[in-house]
Design a protein around this motif. Structure first.
Motif, mmCIF file in Angstrom:
data_model
loop_
_atom_site.group_PDB
_atom_site.id
_atom_site.type_symbol
_atom_site.label_atom_id
_atom_site.label_comp_id
_atom_site.label_asym_id
_atom_site.label_seq_id
_atom_site.Cartn_x
_atom_site.Cartn_y
_atom_site.Cartn_z
ATOM 1 N N TYR A 1 0.838 -1.196 0.000
ATOM 2 C CA TYR A 1 0.000 0.000 0.000
ATOM 3 C C TYR A 1 0.873 1.246 0.000
ATOM 4 C CZ TYR A 1 -3.686 -3.301 1.181
ATOM 5 O OH TYR A 1 -4.560 -4.348 1.150
ATOM 6 N N GLY A 2 0.379 2.300 -0.637
ATOM 7 C CA GLY A 2 1.112 3.557 -0.665
ATOM 8 C C GLY A 2 1.063 4.256 0.683
ATOM 9 N N MET B 1 -4.541 -10.746 -8.168
ATOM 10 C CA MET B 1 -5.257 -11.661 -9.058
ATOM 11 C C MET B 1 -4.638 -11.726 -10.455
ATOM 12 S SD MET B 1 -7.390 -13.276 -7.341
ATOM 13 C CE MET B 1 -8.141 -14.132 -8.731
ATOM 14 N N GLU B 2 -3.818 -10.749 -10.790
ATOM 15 C CA GLU B 2 -3.075 -10.805 -12.053
ATOM 16 C C GLU B 2 -1.777 -11.590 -11.902
ATOM 17 O OE1 GLU B 2 -3.850 -9.839 -15.125
ATOM 18 O OE2 GLU B 2 -5.855 -9.304 -14.388
ATOM 19 N N GLY B 3 -1.444 -11.988 -10.657
ATOM 20 C CA GLY B 3 -0.286 -12.828 -10.422
ATOM 21 C C GLY B 3 1.029 -12.094 -10.249
ATOM 22 N N PHE B 4 0.963 -10.764 -10.001
ATOM 23 C CA PHE B 4 2.206 -9.990 -9.910
ATOM 24 C C PHE B 4 2.933 -10.162 -8.581
ATOM 25 C CE2 PHE B 4 -0.113 -7.470 -13.160
ATOM 26 C CZ PHE B 4 0.808 -7.588 -14.184
ATOM 27 N N GLY B 5 2.267 -10.687 -7.572
ATOM 28 C CA GLY B 5 2.901 -10.853 -6.275
ATOM 29 C C GLY B 5 1.878 -11.239 -5.231
ATOM 30 N N MET B 6 2.337 -11.338 -3.963
ATOM 31 C CA MET B 6 1.424 -11.580 -2.858
ATOM 32 C C MET B 6 1.226 -10.273 -2.099
ATOM 33 S SD MET B 6 3.354 -11.317 0.136
ATOM 34 C CE MET B 6 2.183 -12.085 1.232
ATOM 35 N N GLY B 7 0.201 -10.240 -1.282
ATOM 36 C CA GLY B 7 -0.061 -9.044 -0.502
ATOM 37 C C GLY B 7 -1.077 -9.318 0.579
ATOM 38 N N VAL C 1 7.013 -4.584 -5.345
ATOM 39 C CA VAL C 1 6.950 -4.394 -6.799
ATOM 40 C C VAL C 1 5.873 -3.402 -7.208
ATOM 41 C CG1 VAL C 1 7.913 -6.658 -7.316
ATOM 42 C CG2 VAL C 1 5.438 -6.418 -7.057
ATOM 43 N N ASN C 2 4.954 -3.103 -6.277
ATOM 44 C CA ASN C 2 3.916 -2.119 -6.589
ATOM 45 C C ASN C 2 3.272 -1.642 -5.295
ATOM 46 O OD1 ASN C 2 0.733 -1.594 -7.441
ATOM 47 N ND2 ASN C 2 2.196 -0.948 -8.992
ATOM 48 N N GLN C 3 2.865 -0.369 -5.290
ATOM 49 C CA GLN C 3 2.152 0.191 -4.147
ATOM 50 C C GLN C 3 0.875 0.842 -4.652
ATOM 51 O OE1 GLN C 3 4.814 2.904 -2.160
ATOM 52 N NE2 GLN C 3 6.095 1.274 -1.332
ATOM 53 N N SER C 4 -0.225 0.578 -3.960
ATOM 54 C CA SER C 4 -1.516 1.134 -4.346
ATOM 55 C C SER C 4 -2.173 1.787 -3.138
ATOM 56 C CB SER C 4 -2.439 0.046 -4.910
ATOM 57 O OG SER C 4 -1.868 -0.580 -6.035
ATOM 58 N N LEU D 1 -5.475 1.825 -2.650
ATOM 59 C CA LEU D 1 -6.711 1.138 -2.316
ATOM 60 C C LEU D 1 -6.515 -0.361 -2.239
ATOM 61 C CD1 LEU D 1 -9.134 3.074 -4.709
ATOM 62 C CD2 LEU D 1 -8.631 3.583 -2.312
ATOM 63 N N ALA D 2 -7.212 -0.994 -1.304
ATOM 64 C CA ALA D 2 -7.169 -2.451 -1.183
ATOM 65 C C ALA D 2 -7.728 -3.113 -2.437
ATOM 66 C CB ALA D 2 -7.955 -2.899 0.049
ATOM 67 N N ILE D 3 -8.711 -2.467 -3.062
ATOM 68 C CA ILE D 3 -9.285 -2.999 -4.305
ATOM 69 C C ILE D 3 -8.202 -3.120 -5.375
ATOM 70 C CG2 ILE D 3 -10.862 -2.465 -6.198
ATOM 71 C CD1 ILE D 3 -12.363 -3.369 -3.810
ATOM 72 N N SER D 4 -7.324 -2.139 -5.447
ATOM 73 C CA SER D 4 -6.253 -2.156 -6.444
ATOM 74 C C SER D 4 -5.211 -3.216 -6.119
ATOM 75 C CB SER D 4 -5.594 -0.777 -6.525
ATOM 76 O OG SER D 4 -6.538 0.215 -6.877
ATOM 77 N N VAL D 5 -4.878 -3.375 -4.832
ATOM 78 C CA VAL D 5 -3.938 -4.424 -4.423
ATOM 79 C C VAL D 5 -4.511 -5.791 -4.789
ATOM 80 C CG1 VAL D 5 -2.809 -5.526 -2.454
ATOM 81 C CG2 VAL D 5 -2.925 -3.033 -2.579
ATOM 82 N N LYS D 6 -5.785 -5.974 -4.540
ATOM 83 C CA LYS D 6 -6.440 -7.242 -4.872
ATOM 84 C C LYS D 6 -6.348 -7.526 -6.371
ATOM 85 C CE LYS D 6 -10.961 -9.511 -4.872
ATOM 86 N NZ LYS D 6 -12.393 -9.410 -4.496
ATOM 87 N N ALA D 7 -6.606 -6.505 -7.186
ATOM 88 C CA ALA D 7 -6.555 -6.691 -8.643
ATOM 89 C C ALA D 7 -5.163 -7.117 -9.092
ATOM 90 C CB ALA D 7 -6.978 -5.404 -9.348
ATOM 91 N N MET D 8 -4.115 -6.522 -8.515
ATOM 92 C CA MET D 8 -2.748 -6.871 -8.877
ATOM 93 C C MET D 8 -2.408 -8.292 -8.428
ATOM 94 S SD MET D 8 -1.333 -4.328 -10.512
ATOM 95 C CE MET D 8 0.443 -4.440 -10.299
#
Length: 305
Positions: free
Chosen positions: A202-203, A242-248, A228-231, A233-240
């Motif tokens: 998360y950002g 589900m795309e397989g980019f990492g765990m969170g 690898v990424n910061q978002s 919103l939790a909705i955005s973390v979930k989307a990433m």
């Protein structure tokens, strides 16, 4: 600065011509040109390159355009909400919450009471930062905020120190999760791997970031992580995820259907999971009758559960 100058600037960018932009804005060209000059003088930079045909923006103008659009959008949204609130009067309860809480706990715990009670709600499901939620409540921009709470969330500390009441509606588990592949989770929290684990976090504007950092601090000798990424919103973390980019880490209510059907799985033991309280906050001095009635109903319901 006159807000009309921003609309003048936006019109000039669209038309790339002073005469056509002035016509669009229903002013004379000399008056329009003076307003653009005043805008440039206000900021102390040249925004328009007048030596090109058609007109173009200077580098500063390009930056200003993006910010001008943000300012205009914020102005329009604020004006609209103020007008709605003014028209609605004292009967409307102004709620503010995050998108993830709106999709989960608001619908479960608040919406049924609102419907049964026939209450009028102005619901702002927003991407505000944690401190913006705090200031919105303190400044009476909203009557109630629905938020996650954890002891590590320093941004929410002013609510505890200030003149605020809160109700804990329920709890939600904050779980480390990964997308499932044909052979199991794509990412795990296993120590000793050759590569660091890809973390979707998360950002700094998100209150949930502090909970992720808290979870990781409890395991100093744990696996190496690579953000690898910061978002925000939790909705955005979930989307990433589900795309397989990492765990969170996600609130369980937000991903329970994906866990149930096997698209997502919890990848850490109980030691990596933490409880989040779901809290409602209000200003103690807010005496709006409809708010007091809803608050009493929620307190009564919470005491039964």
């Amino acid at each position: 600065m006159d807000i009309a100058w921003l609309r003048d600037f936006e019109a000039l960018v669209a038309q790339k011509n002073f005469s056509r932009a002035a016509e669009e804005r229903n002013v004379s060209q000399p008056a329009f040109s003076r307003r653009i000059r005043s805008l440039e003088e206000e900021f102390g930079v040249k925004l328009i390159n007048r030596q090109t045909l058609p007109l173009s923006l200077t580098p500063a103008g390009e930056v200003f355009l993006a910010q001008a659009r943000v300012m205009l959008r914020t102005y329009d949204e604020t004006l609209e909400r103020c007008q709605i609130i003014d028209t609605a009067g004292e009967n409307v309860i102004r709620f503010a919450t995050s998108q993830s809480l709106y999709m989960t706990h608001y619908k479960t715990h608040i919406a049924p009471m609102v419907e049964v009670g026939g209450l009028e709600i102005d619901l702002n499901s927003t991407g505000w930062t944690a401190d913006q939620f705090v200031s919105a409540l303190q400044q009476r921009y909203c009557d109630v905020i629905l938020t996650y709470w954890h002891p590590s969330m320093d941004a929410l500390a002013p609510l505890g120190l200030g003149n605020c009441d809160f109700i804990t509606l329920t709890e939600d588990a904050f779980l480390p999760v990964s997308k499932n592949g044909p052979e199991g989770p794509l990412h795990t929290l296993v120590r000793g791997g050759k590569k660091p684990i890809s973390l979707l976090s998360y950002g700094t504007v998100s209150a949930l970031r502090s909970v992720v950092e808290f979870a990781l601090r409890q395991h100093i000798e744990g696996p190496k992580m690579l953000v690898v990424n910061q978002s925000a919103l939790a909705i955005s973390v979930k989307a990433m995820i589900m795309e397989g980019f990492g765990m969170g880490w996600l609130p369980q209510e937000l991903c329970k259907s994906e866990i149930a059907d096997g698209r997502m799985t919890v990848v850490g033991g109980e030691e990596y999971s933490h409880n989040l309280e779901i809290r409602l906050y209000r200003d103690k001095e807010n005496t709006k009758p409809t708010l007091n009635r809803l608050w009493r109903d929620i307190q009564a319901q919470s005491s039964k559960s």
